[in-house]
Design an enzyme around this catalytic site. Structure first.
Site, PDB file in Angstrom:
ATOM      1  N   GLY A 179       0.983  -1.151  -0.135  1.00  0.00           N
ATOM      2  CA  GLY A 179      -0.043  -0.011  -0.003  1.00  0.00           C
ATOM      3  C   GLY A 179       1.028   1.547  -0.481  1.00  0.00           C
ATOM      4  N   LEU A 206      -4.847  -7.138  -2.312  1.00  0.00           N
ATOM      5  CA  LEU A 206      -4.518  -7.963  -0.933  1.00  0.00           C
ATOM      6  C   LEU A 206      -4.944  -8.960  -1.125  1.00  0.00           C
ATOM      7  N   GLY A 255       0.235   5.038   0.000  1.00  0.00           N
ATOM      8  CA  GLY A 255      -1.321   5.629   1.335  1.00  0.00           C
ATOM      9  C   GLY A 255      -0.311   6.368   2.259  1.00  0.00           C
ATOM     10  N   PHE A 256      -1.423   7.300   3.195  1.00  0.00           N
ATOM     11  CA  PHE A 256      -0.587   8.825   3.735  1.00  0.00           C
ATOM     12  C   PHE A 256       0.450   7.757   4.548  1.00  0.00           C
ATOM     13  N   ALA A 295       2.300   5.207   4.412  1.00  0.00           N
ATOM     14  CA  ALA A 295       3.441   4.490   3.577  1.00  0.00           C
ATOM     15  C   ALA A 295       3.876   5.223   2.827  1.00  0.00           C
ATOM     16  N   TYR A 299     -14.373  -1.888  11.045  1.00  0.00           N
ATOM     17  CA  TYR A 299     -13.190  -1.661  10.564  1.00  0.00           C
ATOM     18  C   TYR A 299     -11.936  -2.126  12.065  1.00  0.00           C
ATOM     19  N   SER A 328      -4.790  -1.115   4.019  1.00  0.00           N
ATOM     20  CA  SER A 328      -5.545  -2.442   4.382  1.00  0.00           C
ATOM     21  C   SER A 328      -6.936  -1.216   4.092  1.00  0.00           C
ATOM     22  N   LYS A 374      -9.673  -5.005  12.087  1.00  0.00           N
ATOM     23  CA  LYS A 374      -8.045  -4.100  12.243  1.00  0.00           C
ATOM     24  C   LYS A 374      -7.527  -5.645  13.372  1.00  0.00           C
TER      25      LYS A 374
HETATM   26  C1  LIG Z   1      -6.490   2.365   5.924  1.00  0.00           C
HETATM   27  O1  LIG Z   1      -6.652   3.771   5.377  1.00  0.00           O
HETATM   28  C2  LIG Z   1      -7.014   4.283   6.639  1.00  0.00           C
HETATM   29  C3  LIG Z   1      -7.020   4.017   8.538  1.00  0.00           C
HETATM   30  C4  LIG Z   1      -7.322   4.778   8.688  1.00  0.00           C
HETATM   31  C5  LIG Z   1      -7.366   4.369  10.117  1.00  0.00           C
HETATM   32  C6  LIG Z   1      -7.526   5.061  11.733  1.00  0.00           C
HETATM   33  C7  LIG Z   1      -7.621   4.671  12.669  1.00  0.00           C
HETATM   34  O2  LIG Z   1      -6.882   3.569  13.144  1.00  0.00           O
HETATM   35  S1  LIG Z   1      -8.701   5.638  14.141  1.00  0.00           S
HETATM   36  C8  LIG Z   1      -7.951   4.173  15.385  1.00  0.00           C
HETATM   37  C9  LIG Z   1      -9.145   3.492  16.108  1.00  0.00           C
HETATM   38  N1  LIG Z   1     -10.170   3.595  15.054  1.00  0.00           N
HETATM   39  C10 LIG Z   1     -11.305   3.827  15.474  1.00  0.00           C
HETATM   40  O3  LIG Z   1     -11.597   3.965  16.348  1.00  0.00           O
HETATM   41  C11 LIG Z   1     -12.333   3.976  14.294  1.00  0.00           C
HETATM   42  C12 LIG Z   1     -13.737   4.624  14.954  1.00  0.00           C
HETATM   43  N2  LIG Z   1     -13.656   5.452  14.372  1.00  0.00           N
HETATM   44  C13 LIG Z   1     -13.416   6.520  14.301  1.00  0.00           C
HETATM   45  O4  LIG Z   1     -13.786   6.861  15.516  1.00  0.00           O
HETATM   46  C14 LIG Z   1     -13.761   7.583  13.890  1.00  0.00           C
HETATM   47  O5  LIG Z   1     -14.680   7.095  12.468  1.00  0.00           O
HETATM   48  C15 LIG Z   1     -12.575   8.879  12.963  1.00  0.00           C
HETATM   49  C16 LIG Z   1     -11.259   7.191  12.809  1.00  0.00           C
HETATM   50  C17 LIG Z   1     -11.661   9.487  14.118  1.00  0.00           C
HETATM   51  C18 LIG Z   1     -12.767   9.661  12.377  1.00  0.00           C
HETATM   52  O6  LIG Z   1     -13.623  10.279  12.597  1.00  0.00           O
HETATM   53  P1  LIG Z   1     -14.373  11.210  11.991  1.00  0.00           P
HETATM   54  O7  LIG Z   1     -14.561  11.637  11.051  1.00  0.00           O
HETATM   55  O8  LIG Z   1     -13.532  12.848  12.661  1.00  0.00           O
HETATM   56  O9  LIG Z   1     -15.367  11.022  12.449  1.00  0.00           O
HETATM   57  P2  LIG Z   1     -16.483  11.475  14.093  1.00  0.00           P
HETATM   58  O10 LIG Z   1     -16.443  13.325  15.147  1.00  0.00           O
HETATM   59  O11 LIG Z   1     -15.540  11.275  14.818  1.00  0.00           O
HETATM   60  O12 LIG Z   1     -17.391  11.489  14.615  1.00  0.00           O
HETATM   61  C19 LIG Z   1     -18.610  12.276  13.882  1.00  0.00           C
HETATM   62  C20 LIG Z   1     -19.760  11.567  14.211  1.00  0.00           C
HETATM   63  O13 LIG Z   1     -20.485   9.987  13.627  1.00  0.00           O
HETATM   64  C21 LIG Z   1     -20.791   9.702  15.001  1.00  0.00           C
HETATM   65  N3  LIG Z   1     -19.895   8.538  14.645  1.00  0.00           N
HETATM   66  C22 LIG Z   1     -18.403   8.008  14.505  1.00  0.00           C
HETATM   67  N4  LIG Z   1     -18.617   6.399  14.350  1.00  0.00           N
HETATM   68  C23 LIG Z   1     -19.646   5.975  14.395  1.00  0.00           C
HETATM   69  C24 LIG Z   1     -20.230   4.946  14.652  1.00  0.00           C
HETATM   70  N5  LIG Z   1     -19.530   3.819  15.223  1.00  0.00           N
HETATM   71  N6  LIG Z   1     -21.740   4.552  14.950  1.00  0.00           N
HETATM   72  C25 LIG Z   1     -21.964   5.758  15.135  1.00  0.00           C
HETATM   73  N7  LIG Z   1     -22.142   6.705  15.006  1.00  0.00           N
HETATM   74  C26 LIG Z   1     -20.935   6.914  14.738  1.00  0.00           C
HETATM   75  C27 LIG Z   1     -20.229  10.433  15.496  1.00  0.00           C
HETATM   76  O14 LIG Z   1     -20.471   9.608  17.166  1.00  0.00           O
HETATM   77  C28 LIG Z   1     -20.363  11.977  15.633  1.00  0.00           C
HETATM   78  O15 LIG Z   1     -21.837  12.474  15.555  1.00  0.00           O
HETATM   79  P3  LIG Z   1     -21.861  13.694  16.169  1.00  0.00           P
HETATM   80  O16 LIG Z   1     -23.400  14.432  16.761  1.00  0.00           O
HETATM   81  O17 LIG Z   1     -21.495  13.193  17.804  1.00  0.00           O
HETATM   82  O18 LIG Z   1     -20.924  14.705  16.283  1.00  0.00           O
HETATM   83  C29 LIG Z   1      -7.578   6.775   8.676  1.00  0.00           C
HETATM   84  C30 LIG Z   1      -7.523   6.704   7.783  1.00  0.00           C
HETATM   85  C31 LIG Z   1      -7.251   6.061   6.344  1.00  0.00           C
HETATM   86  O19 LIG Z   1      -7.364   5.830   5.681  1.00  0.00           O
HETATM   87  N1  LIG Z   2      -4.094   7.068   9.312  1.00  0.00           N
HETATM   88  C1  LIG Z   2      -4.433   7.021  10.815  1.00  0.00           C
HETATM   89  O1  LIG Z   2      -5.206   7.476  11.874  1.00  0.00           O
HETATM   90  C2  LIG Z   2      -4.493   5.365  11.160  1.00  0.00           C
HETATM   91  C3  LIG Z   2      -3.945   4.522   9.973  1.00  0.00           C
HETATM   92  N2  LIG Z   2      -3.956   3.010  10.592  1.00  0.00           N
HETATM   93  C4  LIG Z   2      -3.127   2.330   9.706  1.00  0.00           C
HETATM   94  O2  LIG Z   2      -2.023   2.364   8.942  1.00  0.00           O
HETATM   95  C5  LIG Z   2      -1.931   1.508   7.630  1.00  0.00           C
HETATM   96  C6  LIG Z   2      -2.308   2.919   6.136  1.00  0.00           C
HETATM   97  O3  LIG Z   2      -3.308   3.789   7.075  1.00  0.00           O
HETATM   98  P1  LIG Z   2      -3.283   4.574   6.331  1.00  0.00           P
HETATM   99  O4  LIG Z   2      -2.421   5.390   5.378  1.00  0.00           O
HETATM  100  O5  LIG Z   2      -3.919   6.086   6.692  1.00  0.00           O
HETATM  101  O6  LIG Z   2      -4.252   4.934   5.539  1.00  0.00           O
HETATM  102  P2  LIG Z   2      -4.473   5.217   3.730  1.00  0.00           P
HETATM  103  O7  LIG Z   2      -6.189   4.934   3.328  1.00  0.00           O
HETATM  104  O8  LIG Z   2      -3.790   6.560   3.456  1.00  0.00           O
HETATM  105  O9  LIG Z   2      -3.747   3.803   3.013  1.00  0.00           O
HETATM  106  C7  LIG Z   2      -3.924   3.148   2.523  1.00  0.00           C
HETATM  107  C8  LIG Z   2      -3.479   2.300   1.620  1.00  0.00           C
HETATM  108  O10 LIG Z   2      -4.374   0.992   1.419  1.00  0.00           O
HETATM  109  C9  LIG Z   2      -3.662   0.258   0.159  1.00  0.00           C
HETATM  110  N3  LIG Z   2      -5.160  -0.765   0.023  1.00  0.00           N
HETATM  111  C10 LIG Z   2      -6.990  -0.270   0.301  1.00  0.00           C
HETATM  112  N4  LIG Z   2      -7.267  -1.528   0.456  1.00  0.00           N
HETATM  113  C11 LIG Z   2      -6.233  -2.060   0.284  1.00  0.00           C
HETATM  114  C12 LIG Z   2      -6.906  -3.721  -0.703  1.00  0.00           C
HETATM  115  N5  LIG Z   2      -7.806  -4.131  -1.301  1.00  0.00           N
HETATM  116  N6  LIG Z   2      -5.707  -4.305  -2.162  1.00  0.00           N
HETATM  117  C13 LIG Z   2      -3.953  -3.509  -1.680  1.00  0.00           C
HETATM  118  N7  LIG Z   2      -4.206  -2.605  -1.401  1.00  0.00           N
HETATM  119  C14 LIG Z   2      -5.075  -1.865  -0.506  1.00  0.00           C
HETATM  120  C15 LIG Z   2      -4.470   1.873  -0.459  1.00  0.00           C
HETATM  121  O11 LIG Z   2      -3.575   1.167  -2.324  1.00  0.00           O
HETATM  122  P3  LIG Z   2      -4.680   1.985  -3.346  1.00  0.00           P
HETATM  123  O12 LIG Z   2      -3.713   3.411  -2.942  1.00  0.00           O
HETATM  124  O13 LIG Z   2      -4.397   1.207  -4.042  1.00  0.00           O
HETATM  125  O14 LIG Z   2      -6.140   2.467  -3.212  1.00  0.00           O
HETATM  126  C16 LIG Z   2      -3.693   2.514   0.482  1.00  0.00           C
HETATM  127  O15 LIG Z   2      -2.880   2.639  -0.280  1.00  0.00           O
HETATM  128  C17 LIG Z   2      -3.633   1.317   7.895  1.00  0.00           C
HETATM  129  O16 LIG Z   2      -3.230  -0.499   8.059  1.00  0.00           O
HETATM  130  C18 LIG Z   2      -3.961   1.097   8.758  1.00  0.00           C
HETATM  131  O17 LIG Z   2      -5.556   0.280   9.324  1.00  0.00           O
HETATM  132  C19 LIG Z   2      -3.689   2.575  12.058  1.00  0.00           C
HETATM  133  C20 LIG Z   2      -4.054   3.688  12.826  1.00  0.00           C
HETATM  134  C21 LIG Z   2      -4.616   5.057  12.904  1.00  0.00           C
END
Ligand SMILES: COc1cc(/C=C/C(=O)SCCNC(=O)CCNC(=O)[C@H](O)C(C)(C)COP(=O)(O)OP(=O)(O)OC[C@H]2O[C@@H](n3cnc4c(N)ncnc43)[C@H](O)[C@@H]2OP(=O)(O)O)ccc1O
Ligand SMILES: NC(=O)C1=CN([C@@H]2O[C@H](COP(=O)(O)OP(=O)(O)OC[C@H]3O[C@@H](n4cnc5c(N)ncnc54)[C@H](OP(=O)(O)O)[C@@H]3O)[C@@H](O)[C@H]2O)C=CC1
Length: 338
Positions: free
Chosen positions: A20, A72, A23-24, A26, A164, A93, A168
């Site tokens: 990947g 993947l 990505g951000f 990577a 999600y 991912s 993970k």
């Molecule tokens: C691979 O590409 C990636 C990966 C990632 C990875 C990120 C992480 O791993 S973050 C750490 C752990 N993840 C989580 O805790 C997942 C749960 N998700 C979240 O907490 C959020 O979606 C977020 C990831 C923090 C993004 O937040 P944001 O878009 O700013 O939204 P919020 O302000 O938190 O919420 C807005 C609104 O929606 C409601 N809400 C949020 N989640 C849920 C839900 N599961 N069910 C119901 N409602 C939900 C929340 O309550 C808010 O409502 P209000 O009315 O209170 O405003 C990152 C990027 C990549 O590309």
């Molecule tokens: N950003 C965050 O806040 C956090 C991220 N992570 C973890 O870090 C890792 C990278 O996240 P981040 O850089 O933010 O995410 P991005 O969305 O920026 O990058 C994710 C990458 O994964 C690739 N990908 C997604 N689905 C597939 C698939 N089916 N097959 C092949 N490639 C795929 C995308 O490739 P393509 O360009 O081809 O779409 C993209 O390059 C992830 O594992 C995420 O779970 C963990 C905690 C927080």
């Protein structure tokens, strides 16, 4: 920090694969690897897509970066990319709460990577996990320290539709199980929400999380807490655990936890001219409590974290530089190295 500086070229003569790569996180891993002299094989789903063009502009890319097409779920594609490598950084991912789009690629993709790494006899695999694989447990008090021994509760993730976090968690568990079975040396890095400068042309979800508070699209902030970390620190942690022979197990990579109210206060202090919300969407319940994440394992290896204010500052400046966010700010911080 514990790693030598870039010019020592500790990666000289070593080839590693980054999944990947566009990505951000990577992209930052690729950047640091190239700076340290590694030869990098990056997997992307489409090497010709303009969204991956930034990789070719990185210092050292012309001589030492190649892009390999691999989904993947495409074992052969991953195998070709991993073949001949000393190490693998498995970062790719999906990020979605749609169970079908999340779980299969995250879990089976990770298994594919571990199997390909075993066949290539790589020295180590570093897997990018998430705090989502750690904190989701309604029975854990927010007063106890959350460390690498903690795992998210799969039933709870399922019942709350957090696919999600479910994906993970299952992916990391599968990686550990398969790595043990195949004799692969695995280390995982566990970041919370990652902020900081984007190298890729477009915003991703975690920077969008900051953008919405400056663009005027969020009229209030959520009653929630998240931990944060700078993207350069996350990439650095991947290299640190890869290059440190004694590194083992999981490494939480978190700088600090903020309630969303604290986050918008910092943003408003740094960038007072943006329409940053001042009201919480939940005026009834008490403020959500912080988790106490420990990154002591990484700190013990010499890791120093960028303060969260700097991370937020760098995120906003980067969005401005990319033309994603209009410039209306008062400069209070110097940008850290982009
Ligand atoms: C691979 O590409 C990636 C990966 C990632 C990875 C990120 C992480 O791993 S973050 C750490 C752990 N993840 C989580 O805790 C997942 C749960 N998700 C979240 O907490 C959020 O979606 C977020 C990831 C923090 C993004 O937040 P944001 O878009 O700013 O939204 P919020 O302000 O938190 O919420 C807005 C609104 O929606 C409601 N809400 C949020 N989640 C849920 C839900 N599961 N069910 C119901 N409602 C939900 C929340 O309550 C808010 O409502 P209000 O009315 O209170 O405003 C990152 C990027 C990549 O590309
Ligand atoms: N950003 C965050 O806040 C956090 C991220 N992570 C973890 O870090 C890792 C990278 O996240 P981040 O850089 O933010 O995410 P991005 O969305 O920026 O990058 C994710 C990458 O994964 C690739 N990908 C997604 N689905 C597939 C698939 N089916 N097959 C092949 N490639 C795929 C995308 O490739 P393509 O360009 O081809 O779409 C993209 O390059 C992830 O594992 C995420 O779970 C963990 C905690 C927080």
């Amino acid at each position: 920090m514990a790693l030598d500086n870039v010019s020592s070229g500790s990666g000289y003569g070593k080839t590693v694969c980054v999944t990947g790569a566009g990505g951000f996180i990577a992209s930052w891993i690729v950047k640091l690897l190239l700076e340290r002299g590694y030869t990098v094989k990056g997997t992307v789903r489409n090497p010709d897509d303009q969204k991956n063009a930034h990789l070719k502009e990185l210092e050292g890319a012309k001589d030492r970066l190649t892009l390999w097409r691999a989904h993947l779920l495409d074992f052969q594609g991953l195998k070709d990319a991993i073949s001949g490598c000393h190490g693998v950084f498995h970062t790719a991912s999906p990020m979605t709460n749609d169970a079908e789009k999340m779980v299969n690629p995250a879990v089976n993709g990770t298994k594919n990577v571990i199997i390909a790494a075993a066949e290539a006899k790589v020295e180590r695999v570093v897997f990018t996990s998430s705090i989502g694989a750690v904190y989701m447990d309604p029975n854990r008090s927010r007063d106890v320290v959350v460390d690498e021994s903690c795992w998210s509760d799969l039933e709870f993730c399922k019942n709350t539709n957090n696919w999600y976090c479910y994906g993970k968690t299952v992916a990391e568990l599968a990686a550990w199980e398969l790595a043990k079975e195949k004799g692969v040396d695995l280390v995982t890095v566990v970041p919370p929400l990652v902020m900081g400068p984007i190298l890729q042309p477009t915003m991703n979800i975690s920077t969008g999380h900051i953008f919405k508070y400056l663009s005027g699209s969020a009229k209030s902030y959520t009653n929630d807490v998240h931990a944060y970390v700078h993207v350069r620190d996350v990439a650095f942690a991947h290299l640190l655990v890869y290059e440190t022979p004694s590194a083992s197990g999981r490494y939480i990579c978190s700088q600090s936890s903020l309630h969303r109210g604290e986050l918008v206060e910092i943003l408003a202090r740094l960038f007072p001219n943006y329409p940053i919300p001042t009201k919480c969407s939940d005026e009834i319940n008490p403020r959500a409590k912080h988790y106490k994440y420990s990154s002591q394992k990484l700190k013990d290896m010499g890791m120093e974290f960028t303060p969260v204010e700097q991370s937020l500052y760098d995120t906003v400046i980067s969005l401005q530089h990319k033309g994603i966010l209009g410039v209306v700010h008062t400069k209070k911080y110097a940008s850290s190295k982009l």
